[in-house]
Scaffold this motif. Structure first.
Motif, mmCIF file in Angstrom:
data_model
loop_
_atom_site.group_PDB
_atom_site.id
_atom_site.type_symbol
_atom_site.label_atom_id
_atom_site.label_comp_id
_atom_site.label_asym_id
_atom_site.label_seq_id
_atom_site.Cartn_x
_atom_site.Cartn_y
_atom_site.Cartn_z
ATOM 1 N N PHE A 26 -18.138 -38.626 -26.884
ATOM 2 C CA PHE A 26 -19.115 -39.047 -26.063
ATOM 3 C C PHE A 26 -18.902 -39.837 -24.714
ATOM 4 O O PHE A 26 -19.475 -39.646 -23.935
ATOM 5 C CB PHE A 26 -19.900 -40.008 -27.020
ATOM 6 N N ALA A 27 -17.612 -40.407 -24.844
ATOM 7 C CA ALA A 27 -17.195 -41.285 -23.425
ATOM 8 C C ALA A 27 -16.768 -40.134 -22.606
ATOM 9 O O ALA A 27 -16.993 -40.311 -21.335
ATOM 10 C CB ALA A 27 -15.987 -41.982 -23.841
ATOM 11 N N GLU A 28 -16.077 -38.935 -23.064
ATOM 12 C CA GLU A 28 -15.954 -38.035 -22.056
ATOM 13 C C GLU A 28 -16.749 -36.964 -21.776
ATOM 14 O O GLU A 28 -16.709 -36.471 -20.634
ATOM 15 C CB GLU A 28 -14.538 -37.111 -22.917
ATOM 16 N N LEU A 60 -24.568 -41.225 -33.487
ATOM 17 C CA LEU A 60 -24.593 -42.091 -32.282
ATOM 18 C C LEU A 60 -24.908 -43.348 -32.675
ATOM 19 O O LEU A 60 -24.126 -44.409 -31.992
ATOM 20 C CB LEU A 60 -25.957 -41.386 -31.369
ATOM 21 N N VAL A 61 -25.769 -43.517 -33.316
ATOM 22 C CA VAL A 61 -26.002 -45.191 -34.055
ATOM 23 C C VAL A 61 -25.013 -45.922 -34.564
ATOM 24 O O VAL A 61 -24.337 -46.904 -34.346
ATOM 25 C CB VAL A 61 -27.219 -45.034 -34.978
ATOM 26 N N ALA A 62 -24.047 -44.774 -35.359
ATOM 27 C CA ALA A 62 -22.762 -45.412 -36.062
ATOM 28 C C ALA A 62 -21.854 -45.740 -35.086
ATOM 29 O O ALA A 62 -21.131 -46.769 -35.383
ATOM 30 C CB ALA A 62 -22.276 -44.303 -37.157
ATOM 31 N N VAL A 63 -21.819 -44.837 -34.069
ATOM 32 C CA VAL A 63 -20.556 -45.221 -33.046
ATOM 33 C C VAL A 63 -21.011 -46.318 -32.285
ATOM 34 O O VAL A 63 -20.175 -47.257 -31.948
ATOM 35 C CB VAL A 63 -20.370 -43.777 -31.856
ATOM 36 N N THR A 101 -19.942 -48.611 -19.954
ATOM 37 C CA THR A 101 -19.491 -47.376 -20.559
ATOM 38 C C THR A 101 -20.073 -47.070 -21.656
ATOM 39 O O THR A 101 -20.237 -45.809 -22.067
ATOM 40 C CB THR A 101 -17.960 -47.540 -20.725
ATOM 41 N N LYS A 102 -21.184 -47.837 -22.214
ATOM 42 C CA LYS A 102 -21.720 -47.374 -23.168
ATOM 43 C C LYS A 102 -23.490 -47.416 -23.282
ATOM 44 O O LYS A 102 -24.188 -47.518 -24.151
ATOM 45 C CB LYS A 102 -21.369 -48.549 -24.414
ATOM 46 N N LEU A 105 -24.935 -44.352 -24.916
ATOM 47 C CA LEU A 105 -24.925 -44.561 -26.391
ATOM 48 C C LEU A 105 -25.951 -45.598 -26.670
ATOM 49 O O LEU A 105 -26.869 -45.215 -27.577
ATOM 50 C CB LEU A 105 -23.357 -45.185 -26.631
ATOM 51 N N ALA A 106 -26.077 -46.741 -25.977
ATOM 52 C CA ALA A 106 -27.045 -47.649 -26.334
ATOM 53 C C ALA A 106 -28.585 -47.063 -26.033
ATOM 54 O O ALA A 106 -29.413 -47.162 -26.838
ATOM 55 C CB ALA A 106 -27.146 -48.812 -25.437
ATOM 56 N N LEU A 107 -28.649 -46.308 -25.241
ATOM 57 C CA LEU A 107 -30.026 -45.378 -24.797
ATOM 58 C C LEU A 107 -30.322 -44.554 -25.895
ATOM 59 O O LEU A 107 -31.273 -44.236 -26.502
ATOM 60 C CB LEU A 107 -30.049 -44.636 -23.333
#
Length: 177
Positions: A26-28, A60-63, A101-102, A105-107
């Motif tokens: 997800f970061a990449e 996504l929530v778990a990450v 950077t997150k 993910l937060a969204l």
């Protein structure tokens, strides 16, 4: 998973591998990255991934939950490693990195309003503990409020053109006693 029983050791290992792989993917490639890639990088089959995380949203929530837990755990490590002022400043730098950077993910996890409130409380608690220690040590101004401090860091993160400018702006904050 909905069960309250602890996972078997191999299942926990697979879950941990999936979370680590998903965080990298997800970061990449963003939160829309192919889930097949996550399973491949974790070294597990798709069925194993879907047993742990039936939907993309679950993953996504778990990450994101794992990322928040790591950020908050970092407060304890910093507390043990150095001066209270330096620990607070370093954690705020990490918080700034987290915000930068997150964000996607937060969204992506924002539909989890109860969890979002829990994550916010965790980050607030981590920062609050560091700030209170720095105040007790006389390292920072006694009138600093943790909510104001986190709002300031959020503002710096949003306003800065790049990472270097964000670092400079954070260093300009006069929080010394």
């Amino acid at each position: 998973m909905g069960s309250s029983r602890p996972l078997r050791a191999d299942a926990q290992r697979n879950r941990d591998l999936l979370l680590a792989a998903a965080a990298r993917v997800f970061a990449e490639r963003g939160t829309d990255a192919p889930l097949d890639e996550v399973a491949r990088r974790a070294g597990v089959g798709n069925a194993t991934m879907y047993r742990h995380f039936p939907t993309r949203s679950d993953l996504l929530v778990a990450v994101y939950a794992d990322e928040v837990a790591q950020l908050c755990a970092g407060a304890e490590e910093l507390r043990a490693a150095g001066s209270p002022r330096e620990a607070l400043h370093e954690w705020l730098r990490r918080f700034m990195d987290h915000l930068t950077t997150k964000r996607d993910l937060a969204l992506a996890a924002s539909h989890e309003t109860a969890r979002h409130a829990e994550w916010h409380r965790s980050m607030l608690g981590a920062a609050s503990g560091l700030l209170e220690e720095a105040k007790r040590a006389g390292d920072v101004r006694a009138d600093l409020d943790v909510r104001d401090l986190l709002t300031l860091v959020r503002g710096i993160t949003l306003a800065a053109a790049d990472r270097a400018q964000a670092e400079r702006l954070l260093s300009l904050v006069n929080w010394r006693a």
